[in-house]
Write a protein that holds these residues in place. Sequence first.
Motif, short mmCIF file in Angstrom:
data_model
loop_
_atom_site.label_atom_id
_atom_site.label_comp_id
_atom_site.label_asym_id
_atom_site.label_seq_id
_atom_site.Cartn_x
_atom_site.Cartn_y
_atom_site.Cartn_z
N GLU A 1 -16.20 -1.41 -14.03
CA GLU A 1 -15.54 -0.12 -13.74
C GLU A 1 -16.34 0.63 -12.68
O GLU A 1 -17.56 0.48 -12.59
CB GLU A 1 -15.46 0.71 -15.02
CG GLU A 1 -14.53 1.90 -14.94
CD GLU A 1 -14.28 2.53 -16.31
OE1 GLU A 1 -14.69 3.71 -16.48
OE2 GLU A 1 -13.70 1.87 -17.18
N VAL B 1 -17.27 4.47 -10.94
CA VAL B 1 -17.36 5.89 -11.28
C VAL B 1 -17.03 6.71 -10.03
O VAL B 1 -17.54 6.42 -8.94
CB VAL B 1 -18.77 6.25 -11.78
CG1 VAL B 1 -18.85 7.74 -12.11
CG2 VAL B 1 -19.13 5.42 -13.01
N THR C 1 -22.88 10.79 -17.44
CA THR C 1 -21.82 11.24 -18.36
C THR C 1 -20.70 10.22 -18.46
O THR C 1 -20.22 9.90 -19.55
CB THR C 1 -21.26 12.60 -17.90
OG1 THR C 1 -22.30 13.57 -17.92
CG2 THR C 1 -20.12 13.07 -18.81
N GLU C 2 -20.28 9.69 -17.31
CA GLU C 2 -19.19 8.70 -17.29
C GLU C 2 -19.63 7.38 -17.91
O GLU C 2 -18.84 6.71 -18.60
CB GLU C 2 -18.69 8.49 -15.86
CG GLU C 2 -17.99 9.69 -15.26
CD GLU C 2 -16.83 10.18 -16.11
OE1 GLU C 2 -16.00 9.33 -16.53
OE2 GLU C 2 -16.75 11.39 -16.37
N LYS D 1 -19.50 7.82 -21.65
CA LYS D 1 -18.11 7.78 -22.12
C LYS D 1 -17.62 6.34 -22.22
O LYS D 1 -16.98 5.96 -23.22
CB LYS D 1 -17.21 8.57 -21.16
CG LYS D 1 -17.35 10.07 -21.24
CD LYS D 1 -16.40 10.73 -20.25
CE LYS D 1 -16.55 12.24 -20.25
NZ LYS D 1 -15.67 12.88 -19.23
N PHE D 2 -17.93 5.55 -21.20
CA PHE D 2 -17.51 4.15 -21.21
C PHE D 2 -18.15 3.41 -22.38
O PHE D 2 -17.48 2.66 -23.10
CB PHE D 2 -17.90 3.47 -19.88
CG PHE D 2 -17.61 1.99 -19.86
CD1 PHE D 2 -16.37 1.52 -19.45
CD2 PHE D 2 -18.58 1.08 -20.27
CE1 PHE D 2 -16.10 0.16 -19.46
CE2 PHE D 2 -18.31 -0.28 -20.28
CZ PHE D 2 -17.07 -0.75 -19.88
#
Length: 273
Positions: A58, A60, A155-156, A159-160
Amino acid sequence: MKKIVITGGKGGVGKSTVAILFADKLVRENKKVILCDCDVECPNDYLLLGQKLAKPIEKVFAEFPKLIKKKCKKCGLCAKTCRSNAIFQAPGKYPVFIKDLCSACGACWIVCPYGAIEPQKEETGQIFTNRVKNNFWLVTGMAKPGLEETGPVVTEVKKFALKFAEKNKVNVTLFDTAPGIHCPVVSALLNCDLAYCVTEPTPMGAYDLNLILDLCQKLKVPAKVILNQADLGDKRKIEKIAKKFKTKVEKEIPYSRKLVEAYSKGKLLNFRL
């Protein structure tokens, strides 16, 4: 699911080593574990685990401000609103956005009464996953080189990792933070159940332990101390600081040449404390 942070004010005290050994211990106790490397500027857990980072699973992104000059009235409201001091505006001139200081909060385009600022999406980092062994996953966050404000990337990545943990019914997620007490460390600590603060019995270790315990206290994250290389210095200063913050030294790890050798070869999973 428990969310535990492995952190430490000072760099080089063995924070990542402790994180990996702790994760492996939990796996051997039949727990499902994710180790999330939140040191996004310089992630190294994958190296210590003898892993390679393949294609990112993924990307960001963050939104940065872009000025539409034909709409701008040079009112200065955006510069007054920016808490990161990322907008410079000389009298009678158009505002200038300093991306290196920007936290991508979006306040400037929200407050602009003329719609002269629009968000522009840019890639700021990548996320990788590795299955280290059965019931043990590694999630690695990596910020774009040169990015100054990496807190939003952390932060991302968190979350992942938490979504990944929920999907795989993980028992414990460990977050290995960067050293220090700056924004990326704050982002990693937020909303976690417990922090293990790794330090060493040196004056620098004691000073930085005081800083990280103070930060944990402010964020209301319960904290305990892990003293690495405990037999190489005077641990009384560490014990004094732990007592000051009404916590304790949870574990003392003595110096071990075998541990150093395992570390240097990226074979920490072969080591047992």
